[in-house]
Design an enzyme around this catalytic site. Structure first.
Site, PDB file in Angstrom:
ATOM      1  N   CYS A  42      -9.924   4.907  13.706  1.00  0.00           N
ATOM      2  CA  CYS A  42     -10.765   5.780  12.891  1.00  0.00           C
ATOM      3  C   CYS A  42     -11.377   6.892  13.746  1.00  0.00           C
ATOM      4  O   CYS A  42     -10.670   7.764  14.218  1.00  0.00           O
ATOM      5  CB  CYS A  42     -11.807   4.936  12.158  1.00  0.00           C
ATOM      6  SG  CYS A  42     -12.562   5.784  10.762  1.00  0.00           S
ATOM      7  N   HIS A  43     -12.681   6.883  13.998  1.00  0.00           N
ATOM      8  CA  HIS A  43     -13.284   7.862  14.904  1.00  0.00           C
ATOM      9  C   HIS A  43     -13.303   7.382  16.358  1.00  0.00           C
ATOM     10  O   HIS A  43     -13.697   8.138  17.247  1.00  0.00           O
ATOM     11  CB  HIS A  43     -14.712   8.212  14.461  1.00  0.00           C
ATOM     12  CG  HIS A  43     -14.769   9.006  13.189  1.00  0.00           C
ATOM     13  ND1 HIS A  43     -14.857   8.413  11.951  1.00  0.00           N
ATOM     14  CD2 HIS A  43     -14.719  10.341  12.965  1.00  0.00           C
ATOM     15  CE1 HIS A  43     -14.875   9.352  11.014  1.00  0.00           C
ATOM     16  NE2 HIS A  43     -14.795  10.531  11.599  1.00  0.00           N
ATOM     17  N   GLU A  77     -11.985  13.641   6.651  1.00  0.00           N
ATOM     18  CA  GLU A  77     -13.312  14.153   7.005  1.00  0.00           C
ATOM     19  C   GLU A  77     -13.840  15.076   5.902  1.00  0.00           C
ATOM     20  O   GLU A  77     -15.017  15.032   5.532  1.00  0.00           O
ATOM     21  CB  GLU A  77     -13.249  14.895   8.348  1.00  0.00           C
ATOM     22  CG  GLU A  77     -14.557  14.928   9.105  1.00  0.00           C
ATOM     23  CD  GLU A  77     -14.995  13.552   9.606  1.00  0.00           C
ATOM     24  OE1 GLU A  77     -15.814  12.912   8.899  1.00  0.00           O
ATOM     25  OE2 GLU A  77     -14.555  13.131  10.689  1.00  0.00           O
TER      26      GLU A  77
END
Length: 223
Positions: A131-132, A162
């Protein structure tokens, strides 16, 4: 000696100037930890600043997360994480960068964490991120000066995702775009669908739905 995983967690708890809190996305640790536990692995945690880490993403209906957070050992560990300088890379076979929007602020410039991950990788270990979490990869260079992601298949939270969550103008940069700048061959699925990719002991996943798959692929890459 049991094989060991090191979960890398953000120490950043503010979501830009939104007034909202963030932190590490708990399901992106709890679900992979379950995969690692079933494979007989142990794990520890490291964070950018050490100490207690901010958390995000806890949903009341996620029984895996509930069980994870109910474990007294987990609670103690998350309240007192070490920094990268306090951790020995030689103790770990996999480093797993968990996501959560907080990573976008503190992972990229966390040089001790990047050095730790490079050391684990260069001694034959796996670098995983979901993910991030791949924000920790954007400035991660190997000892020859090359970016780890350069020329490799990589995924992360996408630009479209996003925008879909309304935070494209809040985060300091768009993660997909930055990874492409670093030479990554970016790969993705439709928004919020499970997608993970493994390339030369670098394993990355697109979003929370991909976290357990990243863990499974990391185990495969190690074997």
């Amino acid at each position: 000696m049991p094989k060991k995983v090191l979960f890398a967690l953000t120490s950043h708890g503010q979501l830009g100037d939104t007034g909202r809190t963030t932190g590490f996305y708990v399901p992106e640790v709890a679900h992979p930890a379950e995969v690692f536990r079933e494979a007989g692995y142990e794990w520890d945690y490291v964070s950018v600043r050490g100490g207690e880490v901010p958390r995000d993403g806890v949903k009341p209906d996620d029984t895996v997360v509930a069980s994870f957070l109910a474990d007294p050992g987990v609670r103690r560990a998350l309240a007192a994480t070490p920094t990268a300088d306090q951790v020995n890379a030689d103790d770990y076979d996999i480093i797993f960068y968990a996501g959560g929007h907080g990573t976008m602020w503190d992972f990229p410039d966390a040089e001790p964490l990047a050095r730790l991950a490079a050391r684990i990788y260069e001694r034959g270990g796996v670098v995983a991120a979901v993910c991030h979490g791949p924000a920790g990869l954007v400035n991660l260079k190997l000892s020859d000066g090359a970016y780890l992601v350069d020329g490799k298949q990589v995924s992360s939270f996408t630009n479209e995702e996003e925008h879909a969550v309304g935070l494209a103008d809040t985060v300091p940069f768009l993660l997909e775009s930055k990874l492409v700048e670093r030479g990554a061959k970016f790969t993705k699925a439709p928004n919020f669908a499970e997608h993970a990719v493994s390339d030369s002991r670098l394993v990355t996943g697109q979003n929370p739905a991909s976290a357990a798959k990243v863990a499974r692929l990391a185990l495969e890459a190690l074997s």
